[in-house]
Design a protein around this motif. Structure first.
Motif, mmCIF file in Angstrom:
data_model
loop_
_atom_site.group_PDB
_atom_site.id
_atom_site.type_symbol
_atom_site.label_atom_id
_atom_site.label_comp_id
_atom_site.label_asym_id
_atom_site.label_seq_id
_atom_site.Cartn_x
_atom_site.Cartn_y
_atom_site.Cartn_z
ATOM 1 N N LEU A 47 -4.946 4.347 16.737
ATOM 2 C CA LEU A 47 -4.687 5.012 16.189
ATOM 3 C C LEU A 47 -3.908 6.452 16.389
ATOM 4 N N GLY A 48 -4.316 6.615 17.178
ATOM 5 C CA GLY A 48 -3.873 8.146 17.363
ATOM 6 C C GLY A 48 -4.589 9.377 16.037
ATOM 7 N N PHE A 49 -6.000 9.339 15.510
ATOM 8 C CA PHE A 49 -6.626 10.073 15.106
ATOM 9 C C PHE A 49 -6.986 11.367 16.725
ATOM 10 N N HIS A 88 -1.948 -8.505 1.690
ATOM 11 C CA HIS A 88 -0.636 -9.494 1.642
ATOM 12 C C HIS A 88 -0.163 -8.629 3.226
ATOM 13 N N HIS A 89 -0.438 -7.469 3.438
ATOM 14 C CA HIS A 89 0.349 -6.902 4.429
ATOM 15 C C HIS A 89 -0.734 -6.202 5.253
ATOM 16 N N PRO A 90 -1.581 -6.471 6.191
ATOM 17 C CA PRO A 90 -2.338 -5.748 6.386
ATOM 18 C C PRO A 90 -2.739 -5.084 7.955
ATOM 19 N N VAL A 91 -0.693 -5.915 8.153
ATOM 20 C CA VAL A 91 -0.462 -4.544 9.170
ATOM 21 C C VAL A 91 -0.264 -3.377 9.125
ATOM 22 N N ALA A 92 -0.032 -3.143 7.493
ATOM 23 C CA ALA A 92 0.576 -2.164 7.016
ATOM 24 C C ALA A 92 -0.423 -0.326 7.571
ATOM 25 N N ALA A 133 -2.273 10.143 2.960
ATOM 26 C CA ALA A 133 -2.641 11.503 2.780
ATOM 27 C C ALA A 133 -2.875 12.927 3.946
ATOM 28 N N LEU A 134 -3.431 11.305 4.968
ATOM 29 C CA LEU A 134 -3.416 11.682 6.341
ATOM 30 C C LEU A 134 -2.852 12.963 6.788
ATOM 31 N N ASP A 135 -0.268 12.997 6.527
ATOM 32 C CA ASP A 135 0.136 13.560 7.399
ATOM 33 C C ASP A 135 -0.159 14.681 7.812
ATOM 34 N N HIS A 136 0.119 15.175 8.886
ATOM 35 C CA HIS A 136 -0.321 16.245 9.555
ATOM 36 C C HIS A 136 -1.804 16.939 8.752
ATOM 37 N N ALA A 196 -0.649 4.252 10.768
ATOM 38 C CA ALA A 196 -1.137 5.126 12.012
ATOM 39 C C ALA A 196 -0.280 5.347 12.614
ATOM 40 N N ALA A 197 1.084 4.211 12.822
ATOM 41 C CA ALA A 197 2.122 4.717 13.929
ATOM 42 C C ALA A 197 2.749 5.888 13.652
ATOM 43 N N ARG A 198 3.079 5.781 12.374
ATOM 44 C CA ARG A 198 4.506 7.271 11.439
ATOM 45 C C ARG A 198 3.954 8.120 11.546
#
Length: 297
Positions: free
Chosen positions: A135-137, A15-19, A98-101, A24-26
């Motif tokens: 994606l800021g990876f 329903h919200h694939p842009v999630a 789970a990927l914050d920091h 990734a942006a935040r």
């Protein structure tokens, strides 16, 4: 093991694939290397190449909710810097927060499917350099298996060089995992972990592309760990150790850990990238396995 709400992941995807892009942006980021100058990365990019086994369990990584729970647990342990995975797993981890920091490595070439006749024509079917940037990876990873008798290796070699160029142009690190590989009489592909073969693979990988400024190496421990010091004299590129799938008795696992500990003392070795050995340990204790690996650093 933490709970993973698969229904919520599916709802968001449907329903919200842009999630995924929003997460990734935040995502709060961090430098590739912390103050200690070491890296502890958990690897989980195997499923995208059809390699689902861990130890004696042929489909251990096939249960996605279980894999995600193990990854979330591993990433929560002190000293774990980040994760290496293909797009689908990283998208799930983004949605789970789970990927914050954390350091995030996107897996780039997953076309060399395990057991396929075209396994060495390992095309870039995963993250592109522009995806990692968008994606800021923090980095990418590519697999480079070279069989001197298989023309598919040349295709992979050229594609890998262009990927190194594209990552360097974006000032993004790329971790190159090289092997000299051969097919046995049974047709199965096996990596040669002799000192001479690993030395040759590092020399080839180090020279890929028009610049090595952003190239790291992902290196296996040789058959004879005493050879590692001589092998690592081949390059001045920073390297991380490839953990591999350590199965067997507790004594054999302890031996593998000791080999990693010794290799980590070498000046070019900056850390560990370990996957199935930590996510699917023989005793089932993911946290203890991760903590032991972190302790080696």
């Amino acid at each position: 093991m933490p709970d993973v709400d698969v229904a919520e992941l599916v709802r968001l995807r449907a329903h919200h694939p842009v999630a995924v892009a929003e997460a990734a942006a935040r995502r709060p980021r961090r430098p590739l290397l912390g103050e200690g100058g070491r890296l502890m990365i958990v690897a989980a990019d195997h499923p995208a190449r059809g390699a689902l086994g861990a130890g004696e369990r042929g489909l251990a990584m096939a249960n996605r909710a279980d894999l995600l729970a193990r990854l979330c647990l591993a990433l929560s342990r002190p000293g774990v810097d980040g994760v290496l995975a293909a797009a689908d797993v990283l998208d799930d981890l983004l949605l789970l927060g789970a990927l914050d920091h954390k350091v995030v490595l996107g897996s780039m070439n997953r076309g060399g499917l395990q057991g396929a006749r075209f396994e060495l024509d390992d095309r870039f079917t995963g993250h592109r350099p522009e995806d990692i940037q968008r994606l800021g990876f923090d980095a990418g990873k590519l697999l480079l298996r070279i069989d001197y008798e298989d023309p598919g290796s040349l295709t992979t070699l050229e594609s890998a060089a262009r990927a190194v160029d594209a990552m360097a142009a974006r000032r993004l690190p790329v971790f190159v995992e090289p092997f000299i590989s051969r097919r046995g009489a049974d047709g199965q592909l096996r990596n040669d972990l002799s000192a001479d073969a690993v030395t040759r693979s590092l020399a080839i990988a180090s020279g890929l592309g028009g610049s090595s400024a952003y190239t790291w190496l992902k290196v296996p421990v040789t058959d004879d760990p005493d050879d590692m010091a001589r092998v690592m004299e081949t390059t001045t590129l920073p390297a991380v150790l490839l953990g591999g799938d350590v199965a067997g008795s507790a004594k054999e696992q302890a031996g593998a850990y000791e080999n990693w500990r010794r290799a980590l003392r070498l000046p070019t070795v900056r850390g560990l990238v370990v996957g199935r050995s930590l996510l699917y340990p023989a005793d089932g204790d993911v946290a203890a396995a991760v903590d032991t690996a972190v302790g080696l650093l």
